[in-house]
Structures are given as structure tokens and as C-alpha cells.
Design an enzyme around this catalytic site. Structure first.
Site, PDB file in Angstrom:
ATOM      1  N   ASP A   1      28.440   1.725 -22.541  1.00 52.44           N
ATOM      2  CA  ASP A   1      28.905   0.443 -21.941  1.00 52.44           C
ATOM      3  C   ASP A   1      27.902  -0.156 -21.020  1.00 52.44           C
ATOM      4  O   ASP A   1      27.019   0.443 -20.757  1.00 52.44           O
ATOM      5  CB  ASP A   1      30.173   0.700 -20.790  1.00 52.44           C
ATOM      6  CG  ASP A   1      30.921  -0.665 -20.679  1.00 52.44           C
ATOM      7  OD1 ASP A   1      30.876  -1.419 -21.477  1.00 52.44           O
ATOM      8  OD2 ASP A   1      31.574  -0.613 -19.322  1.00 52.44           O
TER       9      ASP A   1
ATOM     10  N   ASP B   1      28.470  -3.321 -18.329  1.00 52.96           N
ATOM     11  CA  ASP B   1      28.476  -3.368 -16.732  1.00 52.96           C
ATOM     12  C   ASP B   1      29.195  -2.252 -16.293  1.00 52.96           C
ATOM     13  O   ASP B   1      30.416  -1.487 -16.736  1.00 52.96           O
ATOM     14  CB  ASP B   1      29.609  -4.901 -16.907  1.00 52.96           C
ATOM     15  CG  ASP B   1      29.003  -6.126 -17.242  1.00 52.96           C
ATOM     16  OD1 ASP B   1      28.046  -6.319 -16.426  1.00 52.96           O
ATOM     17  OD2 ASP B   1      29.541  -6.599 -18.255  1.00 52.96           O
TER      18      ASP B   1
END
Length: 269
Positions: free
Chosen positions: A17, A19
Site C-alpha cells: 500500500d 499511503d
């Protein structure tokens, strides 16, 4: 033949991922640049994933470069790309009314979709910082008339420097409440996004790790897709909130800095 439980004998593929794992808004999370450099030098395939559909991979590459991360455009996979891939598989060269920004409209154009508000096959809802009452009203009326309802991801809120912002899931709930129709969400935690990412890499789930900062999206989608999962505590989930869930990640670390020097076998102690 190597024992299937011997993780050191594997060459891992990494899905990460963005953020909360590699960056916070426009700030590099310490160790993220070293991790990306290590994977690149070692030749480990990797993709950076994001449920945010606002930006194109090219735009995201430029954003990451500004923080000090060198991530190729081809190594970025967004919910917009996953949505376009899904729609192309369902109804090639179809039509859609889009509520979203360039990341989503570009992805749909690239697979041959025509964007229109006249009897479209789909209403496609993505992330935008400029939701308009007029666009949402048009989406509601088109869904009422029979357009199929698709949304890039179910995240109800997104981060900003000033606090939470309403995101795709919240606006989807508004349209659903008005029409009585639920959307099909393509992004995490739908394993469809993970399978499309694996296909993009030519990888298999058994040799793939999912690194994320959220138990309710990153960890559960990795688990359901048959991957090993690593939860980093540099984003949303904490050790306390982790205990609320009936499933657990394979490994918990404070941040990606703890994985530097261990990418060949991150589960070694």
C-alpha cells in the site's frame, strides 16, 4: 525440492500500500526509499497499490519522486486501473458516466471506453476532491434508469492535513440511499484488485507478500487472496485496534524500515 514452509527458499513478490506505508501525504516514511532500492537491486518484483483513483500512475510517480522515492510508473497499480481492467473484461469498449478525476477517466479511455451521460452501460464512481451536486444527481438518475453502478473502492474517508475527507465509499452510500442500488466495489478489500495486480506482475499469491497499514483493507485482502501479510504501524491500525479483528497478519512491524535488509526472508528473526 524445498520445504513449502521454508520461507528463506522463496523469492518474494511484494505488494505494498502507498499511503501510511511508504508516505504520509507528501512526506516520506523513513526507510521506504531504502526498501524500494533494495527490492530494485535484488530484482524482487513489486507493485505499489493505492485505492485512491484521483491520479494516474505517471502523476503518482512524480508525487513519489518529490518525496525521494524512485518508483517506476509500471510499478504503480491503482483502483482506477483495476476498475478499468474489470470493466474491459465484463463489457469491452463499453460506455460509462464517470464521477471522478483524471486517474479514472484516463484508465477507462485507455481500455477503449466512451465517457457519456447518455444511456451509459455503467455509472462509475471514483475519488475526487470536487464532488458536485449536479454530477451526483446525474449519477443517481442514470442508475435509476438502469445503468450498472460501479465504485473504485469502499473507503468512506481519506486523509488530509486538516483531518478526514469524505471519500468514495461515503458518496457511494449517498447514491445507494437515493437509488436503492448498491455499487460493486473493485478496490481493496475486494480480492479482484489483488488478482489483477498479480496478473500484471505475472506472480502467484503463494510467493507474494502484502504490506499495508490497515487491518480492514490491506491485511484482510491479502489474507483472502492467499498471501502472507505484513502490518506496519506507521498508518491507520495500531496494536490495540489490531486485536479487534478475528484474523491476524503474518508479521507486525513498526514501519517498513524494519524490513530493510530482510527482503529476502522478512520472516527471519
Amino acid at each position: 525440492m524445498a520445504d513449502d514452509t521454508d520461507t528463506s527458499a522463496r523469492r518474494w513478490t511484494y505488494l505494498m500500500d502507498m499511503d501510511g506505508v511508504l508516505v504520509h501525504e507528501e512526506t516520506l516514511i523513513p526507510g521506504a526509499d531504502e526498501l524500494i532500492a533494495e527490492l530494485t537491486v535484488a530484482g524482487n518484483p513489486f507493485l505499489v497499490l493505492t485505492n485512491n483513483s484521483i491520479r494516474t500512475p505517471r502523476d503518482l510517480r512524480a508525487r513519489l519522486e518529490q518525496t525521494g522515492l524512485d518508483v517506476p510508473e509500471s510499478a504503480i497499480w491503482t483502483s482506477a486501473l483495476a476498475t478499468a481492467s474489470f470493466l474491459d473484461s465484463q463489457r469491452p469498449r463499453g460506455t460509462a458516466y464517470v464521477v471522478g478525476e483524471s486517474g479514472l477517466t484516463t484508465a477507462l479511455h485507455d481500455v477503449g471506453y466512451v465517457l457519456t451521460d447518455r444511456d451509459p452501460d455503467y455509472v462509475v464512481l471514483g475519488e475526487t476532491r470536487t464532488y458536485s451536486f449536479e454530477a451526483i444527481t446525474t449519477a443517481i438518475r442514470l442508475v435509476e434508469r438502469g445503468a450498472r453502478f460501479i465504485a473504485t473502492n469502499p473507503d468512506p474517508t481519506g486523509p488530509s492535513r486538516d483531518g478526514s475527507l469524505p471519500a468514495t465509499g461515503a458518496v457511494a452510500a449517498l447514491i445507494s440511499r437515493a437509488t436503492g442500488r448498491e455499487p460493486y466495489f473493485v478496490g481493496k478489500p475486494n480480492t479482484l484488485m489483488m488478482r489483477s495486480a498479480l496478473r500484471a506482475l505475472g506472480a502467484h499469491s503463494e510467493q507474494t507478500l502484502m504490506i499495508g497499514d490497515r487491518m480492514d483493507t490491506d491485511v484482510v485482502v491479502g489474507l483472502e487472496a492467499g498471501m502472507r501479510t505484513i502490518l506496519v504501524l506507521s498508518g491507520i491500525s495500531t496494536r490495540q485496534t489490531m486485536e479487534m479483528y478475528p484474523y491476524r497478519p503474518t508479521l507486525v512491524v513498526d514501519s517498513v524500515a524494519d524490513l530493510v535488509g530482510r527482503t529476502g526472508d522478512p520472516f527471519s528473526r
